[in-house]
Motif scaffolding. Structure first.
Motif, PDB file in Angstrom:
ATOM      1  N   ARG A   1      13.780 -34.878  14.677  1.00 54.64           N
ATOM      2  CA  ARG A   1      14.429 -36.421  14.439  1.00 54.64           C
ATOM      3  C   ARG A   1      13.576 -37.927  14.921  1.00 54.64           C
ATOM      4  O   ARG A   1      13.357 -37.676  15.198  1.00 54.64           O
ATOM      5  CB  ARG A   1      15.946 -35.825  14.992  1.00 54.64           C
ATOM      6  CG  ARG A   1      15.628 -35.654  16.484  1.00 54.64           C
ATOM      7  CD  ARG A   1      16.811 -36.127  17.711  1.00 54.64           C
ATOM      8  NE  ARG A   1      16.788 -36.028  18.650  1.00 54.64           N
ATOM      9  CZ  ARG A   1      17.464 -36.998  19.797  1.00 54.64           C
ATOM     10  NH1 ARG A   1      18.421 -38.197  19.382  1.00 54.64           N
ATOM     11  NH2 ARG A   1      17.354 -37.431  20.406  1.00 54.64           N
ATOM     12  N   ILE A   2      14.358 -38.625  14.187  1.00 56.41           N
ATOM     13  CA  ILE A   2      14.132 -39.910  14.052  1.00 56.41           C
ATOM     14  C   ILE A   2      15.059 -40.945  14.635  1.00 56.41           C
ATOM     15  O   ILE A   2      15.814 -41.025  14.664  1.00 56.41           O
ATOM     16  CB  ILE A   2      13.694 -40.499  12.959  1.00 56.41           C
ATOM     17  CG1 ILE A   2      11.939 -39.840  12.497  1.00 56.41           C
ATOM     18  CG2 ILE A   2      12.920 -42.416  12.888  1.00 56.41           C
ATOM     19  CD1 ILE A   2      11.965 -40.571  11.113  1.00 56.41           C
ATOM     20  N   VAL A   3      14.646 -41.313  16.078  1.00 56.32           N
ATOM     21  CA  VAL A   3      15.245 -42.302  17.203  1.00 56.32           C
ATOM     22  C   VAL A   3      14.922 -43.488  17.163  1.00 56.32           C
ATOM     23  O   VAL A   3      13.531 -44.133  17.151  1.00 56.32           O
ATOM     24  CB  VAL A   3      16.059 -41.877  18.681  1.00 56.32           C
ATOM     25  CG1 VAL A   3      16.472 -43.054  19.322  1.00 56.32           C
ATOM     26  CG2 VAL A   3      16.335 -40.279  17.972  1.00 56.32           C
ATOM     27  N   ASP A   4      15.417 -45.018  16.341  1.00 50.55           N
ATOM     28  CA  ASP A   4      14.668 -46.077  16.476  1.00 50.55           C
ATOM     29  C   ASP A   4      15.588 -47.085  18.186  1.00 50.55           C
ATOM     30  O   ASP A   4      15.779 -46.919  18.447  1.00 50.55           O
ATOM     31  CB  ASP A   4      14.878 -46.699  15.345  1.00 50.55           C
ATOM     32  CG  ASP A   4      16.435 -46.396  14.760  1.00 50.55           C
ATOM     33  OD1 ASP A   4      16.952 -47.829  15.319  1.00 50.55           O
ATOM     34  OD2 ASP A   4      16.684 -46.369  13.868  1.00 50.55           O
ATOM     35  N   HIS A   5      14.835 -48.259  17.374  1.00 56.00           N
ATOM     36  CA  HIS A   5      14.573 -49.186  19.251  1.00 56.00           C
ATOM     37  C   HIS A   5      14.320 -49.827  18.781  1.00 56.00           C
ATOM     38  O   HIS A   5      13.689 -51.014  17.310  1.00 56.00           O
ATOM     39  CB  HIS A   5      14.364 -49.028  20.178  1.00 56.00           C
ATOM     40  CG  HIS A   5      12.318 -48.777  20.739  1.00 56.00           C
ATOM     41  ND1 HIS A   5      11.775 -49.546  20.251  1.00 56.00           N
ATOM     42  CD2 HIS A   5      11.994 -48.343  19.739  1.00 56.00           C
ATOM     43  CE1 HIS A   5      10.603 -49.738  19.976  1.00 56.00           C
ATOM     44  NE2 HIS A   5      10.321 -48.957  19.994  1.00 56.00           N
TER      45      HIS A   5
END
Length: 371
Positions: free
Chosen positions: A83-87
């Motif tokens: 999964r991809i999580v961004d900030h």
């Protein structure tokens, strides 16, 4: 791209890396931009001050943490299974690393070339986790190339061979090393590389420096010129090939004599490649011939290095490395002879160990090339 990304970056790599992580006694790998991250995800991540990090737990769902402005590039990568999580800019990304772990971590493996500021930030974010090198896990996965990886390296080899075949267009007496290097760099891109990694053009006495910084010295008639060039293909896999040339006149007799020794040593080492031969034994094949001819002190470096998503990676063909060669290992065979203040020579091919021998991925002639 000549080689399919699904074959180059198969989804099962993540699961294999997770099993290897657990077997190594690590709770997770933490991989910032570099070849390890690309190997597992296919993502050629931008290296910068904003955090990009693959959190690969020994068990559980992997997470790729990226800056929000780079999310489109991460989503376009060929890899799958994470999964991809961004900030966003201005937010603290390190809690995202902690939350991507399924539980407390006693030991984590960090990308070998992670920036020091990130290593220290992770030490603060995970104060109870011992830090080790991710290469403890990933070296054994990466050291043997799959058929798709070998095909990608062969594609890279053919591309750099095409550049060497054009050397007569550029390498002439009176032109400077830098002028020749500029033409070579443009041709490396034209041949299909997306990045020029290095161009060494070393004429006359500069040829005695294996990592010469190409400069403004004009090339003189009859001078040996060492040309070591390489780049990165769209696949991410690298090229690296060295040939030695003479332009505009006969080479010095002394040089011709020791080039013949070098040619014999390089050919013998390539011919000696097969499973079970150790890296140090292969080094000894080339070194023994050069030493017997009286030039042992002029062979300044190891015989070779592995190649793949990095130009230099395992296995290293060097004295003191007892690792036996195995089918799928890809590495350079590049002995050299360097006479300080006079001239030097190197011959380099990329070779893949097969089930019963070795396969050269560079196919241009290795004899001294007169232009």
């Amino acid at each position: 791209m000549g080689v399919g990304t699904d074959d180059l970056y198969p989804a099962e790599r993540l699961a294999a890396a997770q099993r290897a992580t657990a077997a190594a006694g690590l709770d997770a790998l933490l991989l910032t931009p570099g070849s390890d991250l690309r190997y597992l995800t296919g993502y050629d991540a931008h290296e910068g001050e904003r955090l990009t990090c693959l959190v690969l737990p020994a068990e559980g769902e992997p997470t790729l943490i990226v800056p929000v402005l780079e999310r489109p590039g991460a989503e376009a990568a060929p890899g799958a299974g994470y999964r991809i999580v961004d900030h966003a800019d201005g937010t603290d990304p390190w809690p995202l690393v902690r939350s991507a772990l399924p539980g407390p971590a006693a030991a984590v493996g960090l990308a070998d070339r992670m920036w020091a500021e990130q290593v220290l930030a992770l030490r603060a974010a995970l104060p109870d986790a011992a830090q080790r090198l991710a290469s403890e896990v990933l070296r054994e996965l990466r050291i043997r190339k799959s058929p798709a990886e070998v095909a990608a390296l062969a594609e890279a080899g053919a591309a750099i061979d095409a550049v060497h075949r054009r050397m007569g267009e550029w390498l002439r007496p009176g032109r400077t090393e830098a002028e020749v290097a500029a033409d070579i760099a443009a041709a490396i891109r034209t041949a299909g590389h997306v990045r020029v990694d290095f161009v060494i053009v070393a004429a006359g006495p500069n040829g005695a420096s294996p990592h010469h910084l190409t400069g403004d010295r004009p090339i003189r008639a009859g001078e040996p010129v060492v040309v070591d060039i390489g780049g990165t293909m769209p696949s991410g896999y690298r090229s690296d090939c060295t040939r030695t040339y003479v332009a505009g006149g006969p080479a010095p007799a002394e040089f011709v004599d020791y080039y013949a020794v070098l040619h014999e040593a390089q050919r013998a080492a390539v011919a000696a490649v097969r499973p079970g031969v150790t890296a140090e034994a292969l080094d000894a094949v080339a070194r023994g011939i050069i030493t017997a001819a009286g030039h042992g002190d002029a062979f300044l470096h190891r015989t070779g290095h592995g190649i793949g998503l990095d130009t230099h990676e395992d296995p290293y063909v060097v004295a003191g490395n007892p690792r036996p060669l195995e089918a799928g290992m890809a590495f350079s065979v590049e002995p050299g002879i360097y006479l300080a203040g006079r001239h030097g020579a190197r011959i380099e091919d990329i070779v893949v160990c097969t089930t019963d021998g070795g396969q050269r991925l560079n196919t241009t002639p290795t004899e001294l090339i007169a232009l």
